[in-house]
Design a protein around this motif. Sequence first.
Motif, PDB file in Angstrom:
ATOM      1  N   PRO A 179       0.826  -1.214   0.000  1.00 42.11           N
ATOM      2  CA  PRO A 179       0.000   0.000   0.000  1.00 42.11           C
ATOM      3  C   PRO A 179       0.856   1.258   0.000  1.00 42.11           C
ATOM      4  N   GLU A 180       0.284   2.322  -0.537  1.00 39.73           N
ATOM      5  CA  GLU A 180       0.931   3.634  -0.497  1.00 39.73           C
ATOM      6  C   GLU A 180       0.606   4.337   0.815  1.00 39.73           C
ATOM      7  N   LEU A 185      -2.256   9.494  -2.001  1.00 43.31           N
ATOM      8  CA  LEU A 185      -3.511   9.168  -2.673  1.00 43.31           C
ATOM      9  C   LEU A 185      -4.316  10.411  -3.055  1.00 43.31           C
ATOM     10  N   ASN A 207      -6.182   0.767  -2.081  1.00 39.89           N
ATOM     11  CA  ASN A 207      -5.027   0.855  -1.190  1.00 39.89           C
ATOM     12  C   ASN A 207      -5.282   0.135   0.127  1.00 39.89           C
ATOM     13  N   THR A 273      -0.736   1.582  -8.785  1.00 45.73           N
ATOM     14  CA  THR A 273      -0.051   0.474  -8.116  1.00 45.73           C
ATOM     15  C   THR A 273       1.232   0.111  -8.850  1.00 45.73           C
TER      16      THR A 273
END
Length: 307
Positions: A179-180, A185, A207, A273
Amino acid sequence: MSDWPDALRVNPEIEAAARSALETTCERMRLSAEETAALVPPVLGLASWLVQVLPKPAVVGLAGSQGSGKSTIAELLEVTLTEAQSLCVARLSIDDFYLTRAERVALGRDVHPLLQTRGVAGTHEMTLMGEVIDGLRHGDTVSTPRFDKAVDDRQPDFEHIQGPVDVVIVEGWCVGARPESEATLADPINVLESGEDPDGAWRAHVNARLQDDDYRRVFDGFDRFIFLQVPGMDAVFNWRLRQEDMLRATAGDKSGVMDADGVRRFIMHYERTTRNMLAELPDVADVVLRLNDSHEIESAGVLGTGA
């Protein structure tokens, strides 16, 4: 391959046992002589490394963006390990664990319309994939789904993999993705996000799913992890379009086969992604295979060797 890392040097015994079968497999895949000559040595080097470092049974993760060649490399690794070491190898693609079309339609209705499109985290049945991998680790015979991209839906019948196996290769475009941070985001990165996800709800959901136990159980459970590092999103588009052209040649113009505009929109779902994987995974993968714009593996790195 003069600059190839020592850890991935080809074992001559493995090459002698497997090269003929690899070349035959490449011919069956309709790869050109030039493509075969460029691909066989790296695969032999990977296999030579794997037989030294893998426990038994073992699970190997193999990730690369759309069109990078991960499925081809996974199959050639299976051929090499089988021919050279008499190992029993099972290949799993995360694509086969996509939710059915009906399930994705429901997800699009209940969560976000963009989730109707297969591919991103949240559109796979990861609990089932984890159970299949666990079964293979334990020596069981397992049943796995198969997904038909030409019609964009799961096939009605499952396939059986006879256990026990020595090696499981798990391949897929988002295999190993992380995940970021929430801060990254906020701003859309393409017209799909700005036009169809202006409030960020879809990308936040994707995410969050990457953090969930069903994804992490699979992605963090590999004994070794290999990452195909592509040169950029332009290459992803060109290679993914080639895949669609090949699919059209075999399946015809079915509903799931895309033209250039369809591919361009499709990969926008994956872009965020993919970019995050290109930024993060070279530092954590056990082996990184670096591809150039000509779709050739031009160099490699092995974690902990400085190569």
